[in-house]
Design a protein around this motif. Structure first.
Motif, PDB file in Angstrom:
ATOM      1  N   GLU A  39       1.120  -1.419   0.008  1.00 59.44           N
ATOM      2  CA  GLU A  39       0.361  -0.225  -0.171  1.00 59.44           C
ATOM      3  C   GLU A  39       0.783   1.348  -0.232  1.00 59.44           C
ATOM      4  O   GLU A  39       1.990   1.478   0.890  1.00 59.44           O
ATOM      5  CB  GLU A  39      -0.502  -0.333   1.135  1.00 59.44           C
ATOM      6  N   GLY A  40       1.070   2.210  -1.118  1.00 58.01           N
ATOM      7  CA  GLY A  40       1.381   3.304  -1.257  1.00 58.01           C
ATOM      8  C   GLY A  40       2.796   3.187  -1.362  1.00 58.01           C
ATOM      9  O   GLY A  40       3.306   4.657  -2.043  1.00 58.01           O
ATOM     10  N   GLN A  41       2.991   1.915  -2.364  1.00 56.07           N
ATOM     11  CA  GLN A  41       3.638   1.935  -2.947  1.00 56.07           C
ATOM     12  C   GLN A  41       3.604   1.441  -4.446  1.00 56.07           C
ATOM     13  O   GLN A  41       2.414   1.930  -4.655  1.00 56.07           O
ATOM     14  CB  GLN A  41       4.740   0.737  -2.639  1.00 56.07           C
ATOM     15  N   ARG A  42       4.822   1.018  -5.366  1.00 57.06           N
ATOM     16  CA  ARG A  42       3.919   0.739  -6.885  1.00 57.06           C
ATOM     17  C   ARG A  42       3.191  -0.341  -6.694  1.00 57.06           C
ATOM     18  O   ARG A  42       3.658  -0.819  -6.424  1.00 57.06           O
ATOM     19  CB  ARG A  42       4.998   0.876  -7.394  1.00 57.06           C
ATOM     20  N   ARG A  43       2.152  -0.031  -7.045  1.00 60.08           N
ATOM     21  CA  ARG A  43       1.647  -1.707  -7.282  1.00 60.08           C
ATOM     22  C   ARG A  43       1.454  -2.773  -8.189  1.00 60.08           C
ATOM     23  O   ARG A  43       1.907  -2.559  -9.397  1.00 60.08           O
ATOM     24  CB  ARG A  43      -0.193  -1.198  -6.734  1.00 60.08           C
ATOM     25  N   PRO A  44       1.712  -3.566  -8.333  1.00 61.34           N
ATOM     26  CA  PRO A  44       1.104  -4.080  -9.137  1.00 61.34           C
ATOM     27  C   PRO A  44       0.370  -4.290 -10.730  1.00 61.34           C
ATOM     28  O   PRO A  44      -0.463  -3.802  -9.883  1.00 61.34           O
ATOM     29  CB  PRO A  44       1.301  -6.197  -8.283  1.00 61.34           C
ATOM     30  N   ASP A  45       0.332  -4.583 -11.019  1.00 59.79           N
ATOM     31  CA  ASP A  45      -0.312  -4.664 -12.283  1.00 59.79           C
ATOM     32  C   ASP A  45      -1.635  -5.241 -12.594  1.00 59.79           C
ATOM     33  O   ASP A  45      -1.412  -6.752 -11.971  1.00 59.79           O
ATOM     34  CB  ASP A  45       0.683  -5.629 -14.277  1.00 59.79           C
ATOM     35  N   ARG A  46      -3.091  -5.075 -12.071  1.00 60.32           N
ATOM     36  CA  ARG A  46      -3.938  -4.943 -11.659  1.00 60.32           C
ATOM     37  C   ARG A  46      -4.402  -6.144 -12.611  1.00 60.32           C
ATOM     38  O   ARG A  46      -4.979  -7.250 -12.305  1.00 60.32           O
ATOM     39  CB  ARG A  46      -4.975  -4.835 -11.418  1.00 60.32           C
ATOM     40  N   ARG A  47      -3.793  -6.426 -13.842  1.00 63.95           N
ATOM     41  CA  ARG A  47      -4.661  -7.235 -15.103  1.00 63.95           C
ATOM     42  C   ARG A  47      -3.754  -8.750 -14.600  1.00 63.95           C
ATOM     43  O   ARG A  47      -4.980  -9.924 -14.618  1.00 63.95           O
ATOM     44  CB  ARG A  47      -4.349  -6.674 -16.639  1.00 63.95           C
ATOM     45  N   SER A  48      -2.798  -8.536 -14.218  1.00 61.78           N
ATOM     46  CA  SER A  48      -1.988  -9.656 -14.668  1.00 61.78           C
ATOM     47  C   SER A  48      -2.557 -10.570 -12.826  1.00 61.78           C
ATOM     48  O   SER A  48      -2.799 -11.611 -12.726  1.00 61.78           O
ATOM     49  CB  SER A  48      -0.261  -9.914 -13.774  1.00 61.78           C
ATOM     50  N   SER A  49      -2.279  -9.887 -11.284  1.00 62.08           N
ATOM     51  CA  SER A  49      -2.646 -10.414 -10.575  1.00 62.08           C
ATOM     52  C   SER A  49      -4.272 -11.449 -10.705  1.00 62.08           C
ATOM     53  O   SER A  49      -4.675 -12.083 -10.373  1.00 62.08           O
ATOM     54  CB  SER A  49      -3.301  -9.168  -9.477  1.00 62.08           C
ATOM     55  N   THR A  50      -5.707 -10.768 -12.040  1.00 64.11           N
ATOM     56  CA  THR A  50      -6.753 -11.132 -11.511  1.00 64.11           C
ATOM     57  C   THR A  50      -6.884 -11.882 -13.018  1.00 64.11           C
ATOM     58  O   THR A  50      -7.191 -13.359 -12.144  1.00 64.11           O
ATOM     59  CB  THR A  50      -7.681  -9.988 -12.866  1.00 64.11           C
ATOM     60  N   LEU A  51      -5.191 -12.511 -13.571  1.00 64.40           N
ATOM     61  CA  LEU A  51      -5.191 -13.552 -14.600  1.00 64.40           C
ATOM     62  C   LEU A  51      -5.123 -14.724 -14.073  1.00 64.40           C
ATOM     63  O   LEU A  51      -5.812 -15.755 -13.795  1.00 64.40           O
ATOM     64  CB  LEU A  51      -4.286 -13.336 -15.680  1.00 64.40           C
TER      65      LEU A  51
END
Length: 318
Positions: A39-51
């Motif tokens: 939280e508050g840092q560079r967030r991972p690719d949401r599409r990759s996480s969803t995949l």
């Protein structure tokens, strides 16, 4: 109670179910805590996480369906042999089945019953070792907490479920620098690969013998070794050799696997091998899992390449 009651086997069976739930919960908790730390840092690719969350869900659904078929088929066969076991109720019958059936042995014999089935079994087993080696290395490099939970799941369930949960954990983990980059212990890794490939290769020759189950247990234990094969460079005394025997052993292992696959294809048509995938639910559970694992690996590799491409793009282009 019957003289052939196997309480140890029943304890292992029920413990497997409980352990699968426990270690799945630990893995999901690990992913969630890593997410909160980001939280508050560079967030991972949401599409990759969803995949990969979707692939994990598909893996679990396919696994559940196939394993349920394994259990139903085992129970029905046991019921036919016992006559009318349901006369005292379904729960007493299930308990009696769990202590008197040969579920694990039947599963082991089904997946190596013939060469066409073994095509899928062999592929799944080698993929499992490859994923475990990657989890051991990348898990150490990215300092994934509670890495043991992902390895435990790889022991209890076919590999693609743990594989995709591990990908999610890596996506949520902070990037690390080259300092402390892990090294695979070359001699130990080579010994593990040789022993594992040999165990898989001789498995079909042990069908119907007392050697099958000890061989399966030995191979499963070897899958735990990648948890300790990767060691940070800073922990290794003296200079680390740039060249080791490991690449040669890996190439030899790939050659042996390719030859084994080719020899099976010489004996069976692609149609026969395709039908073997659905000839028994035990084979389906491993074969379908291997397919999902390969798809997951391709998706993971593609996501890494895309991520590296975005990182190397000029800021104006971003």
């Amino acid at each position: 109670m019957q003289a052939d009651a196997n309480y140890l086997g029943a304890a292992v069976f029920w413990s497997y179910n409980v352990a699968a739930l426990v270690f799945t919960a630990i893995a999901i908790y690990t992913i969630w805590t890593l997410h909160l730390q980001q939280e508050g840092q560079r967030r991972p690719d949401r599409r990759s996480s969803t995949l990969f969350a979707g692939l994990a869900a598909i893996s679990f659904a396919v696994l559940s369906a196939n394993m349920l078929n394994v259990l139903i088929q085992s129970f029905n066969l046991w019921s036919e042999q016992r006559g009318s076991p349901l006369s005292h109720g379904i729960l007493p019958a299930i308990w009696e089945w769990s202590i008197t059936s040969s579920l694990f042995l039947d599963f082991g014999e089904a997946i190596v019953a013939d060469r066409a089935r073994f095509f899928w079994t062999q592929g799944a087993l080698h993929i499992t070792m490859a994923v475990c080696l990657y989890m051991g290395y990348e898990g150490r490099r990215r300092r994934v907490p509670r890495l043991y939970a992902f390895f435990a799941l790889s022991q209890i369930l076919p590999i693609s479920f743990a594989q995709n949960l591990f990908y999610l954990a890596v996506l949520q983990s902070p990037a690390t620098t080259a300092k402390g980059k892990p090294e695979m212990r070359p001699a130990a890794t080579a010994a593990v690969l040789i022993a594992y490939c040999a165990s898989v290769a001789v498995a079909p020759t042990t069908t119907g013998t007392a050697r099958l189950m000890p061989l399966i247990v030995f191979a499963r234990l070897l899958l735990l070794t990648p948890l300790s094969l990767a060691t940070p460079q800073t922990d290794v005394p003296g200079p680390v050799a740039k060249k080791t025997v490991l690449p040669g052993v890996a190439a030899l292992a790939l050659g042996v696997i390719a030859w084994q696959m080719y020899s099976i294809l010489q004996q069976h048509t692609p149609g026969e091998i395709g039908r073997a995938l659905f000839s028994h639910p035990a084979v389906s559970s491993l074969g379908c899992d291997a397919i999902i694992s390969v798809i997951s690996f391709v998706a993971w590799t593609s996501s890494l390449q895309i991520g590296m491409g975005r990182t190397n793009m000029p800021k104006k282009a971003l």
